[in-house]
Motif scaffolding. Structure first.
Motif, PDB file in Angstrom:
ATOM      1  N   ARG A 108      47.868  43.419  47.291  1.00  0.00           N
ATOM      2  CA  ARG A 108      47.752  42.495  46.158  1.00  0.00           C
ATOM      3  C   ARG A 108      48.993  41.636  45.983  1.00  0.00           C
ATOM      4  O   ARG A 108      48.919  40.449  45.675  1.00  0.00           O
ATOM      5  CB  ARG A 108      47.467  43.310  44.907  1.00  0.00           C
ATOM      6  N   SER A 109      50.151  42.219  46.199  1.00  0.00           N
ATOM      7  CA  SER A 109      51.411  41.518  45.932  1.00  0.00           C
ATOM      8  C   SER A 109      51.662  40.346  46.869  1.00  0.00           C
ATOM      9  O   SER A 109      52.538  39.518  46.604  1.00  0.00           O
ATOM     10  CB  SER A 109      52.586  42.497  46.009  1.00  0.00           C
ATOM     11  N   LEU A 110      50.923  40.248  47.950  1.00  0.00           N
ATOM     12  CA  LEU A 110      51.117  39.156  48.898  1.00  0.00           C
ATOM     13  C   LEU A 110      50.502  37.845  48.413  1.00  0.00           C
ATOM     14  O   LEU A 110      50.781  36.789  48.978  1.00  0.00           O
ATOM     15  CB  LEU A 110      50.511  39.524  50.251  1.00  0.00           C
ATOM     16  N   TYR A 111      49.684  37.914  47.394  1.00  0.00           N
ATOM     17  CA  TYR A 111      48.929  36.741  46.956  1.00  0.00           C
ATOM     18  C   TYR A 111      49.559  36.102  45.725  1.00  0.00           C
ATOM     19  O   TYR A 111      49.935  36.786  44.776  1.00  0.00           O
ATOM     20  CB  TYR A 111      47.467  37.118  46.721  1.00  0.00           C
ATOM     21  N   ASP A 112      49.657  34.775  45.784  1.00  0.00           N
ATOM     22  CA  ASP A 112      50.349  34.019  44.743  1.00  0.00           C
ATOM     23  C   ASP A 112      49.423  33.505  43.655  1.00  0.00           C
ATOM     24  O   ASP A 112      49.854  33.254  42.532  1.00  0.00           O
ATOM     25  CB  ASP A 112      51.061  32.816  45.378  1.00  0.00           C
ATOM     26  N   TYR A 113      48.157  33.307  43.998  1.00  0.00           N
ATOM     27  CA  TYR A 113      47.232  32.671  43.071  1.00  0.00           C
ATOM     28  C   TYR A 113      45.999  33.552  42.919  1.00  0.00           C
ATOM     29  O   TYR A 113      45.494  34.115  43.900  1.00  0.00           O
ATOM     30  CB  TYR A 113      46.815  31.283  43.596  1.00  0.00           C
ATOM     31  N   TRP A 114      45.496  33.584  41.684  1.00  0.00           N
ATOM     32  CA  TRP A 114      44.363  34.441  41.363  1.00  0.00           C
ATOM     33  C   TRP A 114      43.374  33.698  40.489  1.00  0.00           C
ATOM     34  O   TRP A 114      43.760  32.894  39.633  1.00  0.00           O
ATOM     35  CB  TRP A 114      44.828  35.702  40.634  1.00  0.00           C
ATOM     36  N   GLY A 115      42.090  34.022  40.694  1.00  0.00           N
ATOM     37  CA  GLY A 115      41.068  33.540  39.784  1.00  0.00           C
ATOM     38  C   GLY A 115      40.978  34.450  38.562  1.00  0.00           C
ATOM     39  O   GLY A 115      41.683  35.449  38.455  1.00  0.00           O
ATOM     40  N   GLN A 116      40.076  34.113  37.670  1.00  0.00           N
ATOM     41  CA  GLN A 116      39.956  34.832  36.411  1.00  0.00           C
ATOM     42  C   GLN A 116      39.102  36.094  36.531  1.00  0.00           C
ATOM     43  O   GLN A 116      39.096  36.925  35.636  1.00  0.00           O
ATOM     44  CB  GLN A 116      39.341  33.911  35.334  1.00  0.00           C
ATOM     45  N   GLY A 117      38.385  36.228  37.633  1.00  0.00           N
ATOM     46  CA  GLY A 117      37.534  37.395  37.834  1.00  0.00           C
ATOM     47  C   GLY A 117      36.092  37.110  37.447  1.00  0.00           C
ATOM     48  O   GLY A 117      35.826  36.349  36.516  1.00  0.00           O
ATOM     49  N   THR A 118      35.189  37.742  38.170  1.00  0.00           N
ATOM     50  CA  THR A 118      33.771  37.610  37.858  1.00  0.00           C
ATOM     51  C   THR A 118      33.124  38.988  37.975  1.00  0.00           C
ATOM     52  O   THR A 118      33.402  39.739  38.910  1.00  0.00           O
ATOM     53  CB  THR A 118      33.082  36.584  38.785  1.00  0.00           C
ATOM     54  N   GLN A 119      32.290  39.328  37.006  1.00  0.00           N
ATOM     55  CA  GLN A 119      31.704  40.667  36.933  1.00  0.00           C
ATOM     56  C   GLN A 119      30.491  40.768  37.837  1.00  0.00           C
ATOM     57  O   GLN A 119      29.595  39.908  37.792  1.00  0.00           O
ATOM     58  CB  GLN A 119      31.293  40.981  35.491  1.00  0.00           C
ATOM     59  N   VAL A 120      30.469  41.833  38.614  1.00  0.00           N
ATOM     60  CA  VAL A 120      29.297  42.187  39.414  1.00  0.00           C
ATOM     61  C   VAL A 120      28.825  43.556  38.937  1.00  0.00           C
ATOM     62  O   VAL A 120      29.611  44.509  38.908  1.00  0.00           O
ATOM     63  CB  VAL A 120      29.629  42.227  40.916  1.00  0.00           C
ATOM     64  N   THR A 121      27.569  43.643  38.557  1.00  0.00           N
ATOM     65  CA  THR A 121      27.005  44.907  38.094  1.00  0.00           C
ATOM     66  C   THR A 121      25.773  45.229  38.925  1.00  0.00           C
ATOM     67  O   THR A 121      24.859  44.407  39.019  1.00  0.00           O
ATOM     68  CB  THR A 121      26.625  44.836  36.607  1.00  0.00           C
ATOM     69  N   VAL A 122      25.781  46.419  39.521  1.00  0.00           N
ATOM     70  CA  VAL A 122      24.668  46.851  40.358  1.00  0.00           C
ATOM     71  C   VAL A 122      24.013  48.052  39.685  1.00  0.00           C
ATOM     72  O   VAL A 122      24.652  49.096  39.519  1.00  0.00           O
ATOM     73  CB  VAL A 122      25.149  47.214  41.774  1.00  0.00           C
ATOM     74  N   SER A 123      22.764  47.899  39.324  1.00  0.00           N
ATOM     75  CA  SER A 123      22.049  48.989  38.656  1.00  0.00           C
ATOM     76  C   SER A 123      21.344  49.869  39.680  1.00  0.00           C
ATOM     77  O   SER A 123      20.904  49.402  40.731  1.00  0.00           O
ATOM     78  CB  SER A 123      21.028  48.409  37.671  1.00  0.00           C
ATOM     79  N   ALA A 124      21.262  51.136  39.348  1.00  0.00           N
ATOM     80  CA  ALA A 124      20.642  52.105  40.280  1.00  0.00           C
ATOM     81  C   ALA A 124      19.128  51.949  40.321  1.00  0.00           C
ATOM     82  O   ALA A 124      18.528  51.438  39.373  1.00  0.00           O
ATOM     83  CB  ALA A 124      21.014  53.518  39.864  1.00  0.00           C
TER      84      ALA A 124
END
Length: 124
Positions: A108-124
């Motif tokens: 993780r520390s090698l990366y300078d730029y990040w997005g805000q994140g997006t949720q992925v939900t997988v239901s059983a």
């Protein structure tokens, strides 16, 4: 300057598919190594996949090999993560990351730029 914007998360049943997209909305001139991480059970972001600056090199964490595919369209400043045969354990927040370094790192520390994140939900 780089600004990463993710899209494509959502709710899917186990065995289903989703495609995440990540675009550098500032259309920087940087040639970036780009990766996807996910938050993980310990809340520390864990490596999922990386793609080299030209798109010819890729690498994946073992748990997604054969199910996820990372690709990029440099003309659109966009990287994709196509996820197939999704499992409930893939449920997480997925983050796009980028670095000007040509090193295809899994840390993780090698990366300078990040997005805000997006949720992925997988239901059983």
């Amino acid at each position: 300057q780089v600004q990463l914007v993710e899209s494509g998360g959502g709710l899917v049943q186990a065995g289903g598919s989703l495609t995440l997209s990540c675009t550098d909305s500032k259309h920087s001139d940087n040639t970036l190594t780009m990766a996807w991480f996910r938050r993980g059970p310990g809340k520390e972001r864990q490596f999922v996949a990386v793609i080299g600056q030209t798109g010819r090199g890729t690498s994946y964490t073992d748990s997604v090999k054969g199910r996820f595919t990372i690709s990029r369209d440099n003309a659109k400043n966009t990287v994709y993560l196509r996820m197939y045969n999704l499992r409930p354990e893939d449920t997480d927040v997925y983050y796009c990351a980028a670095t000007p370094s040509p090193i295809m790192g899994m840390v993780r520390s090698l990366y300078d730029y990040w997005g805000q994140g997006t949720q992925v939900t997988v239901s059983a």
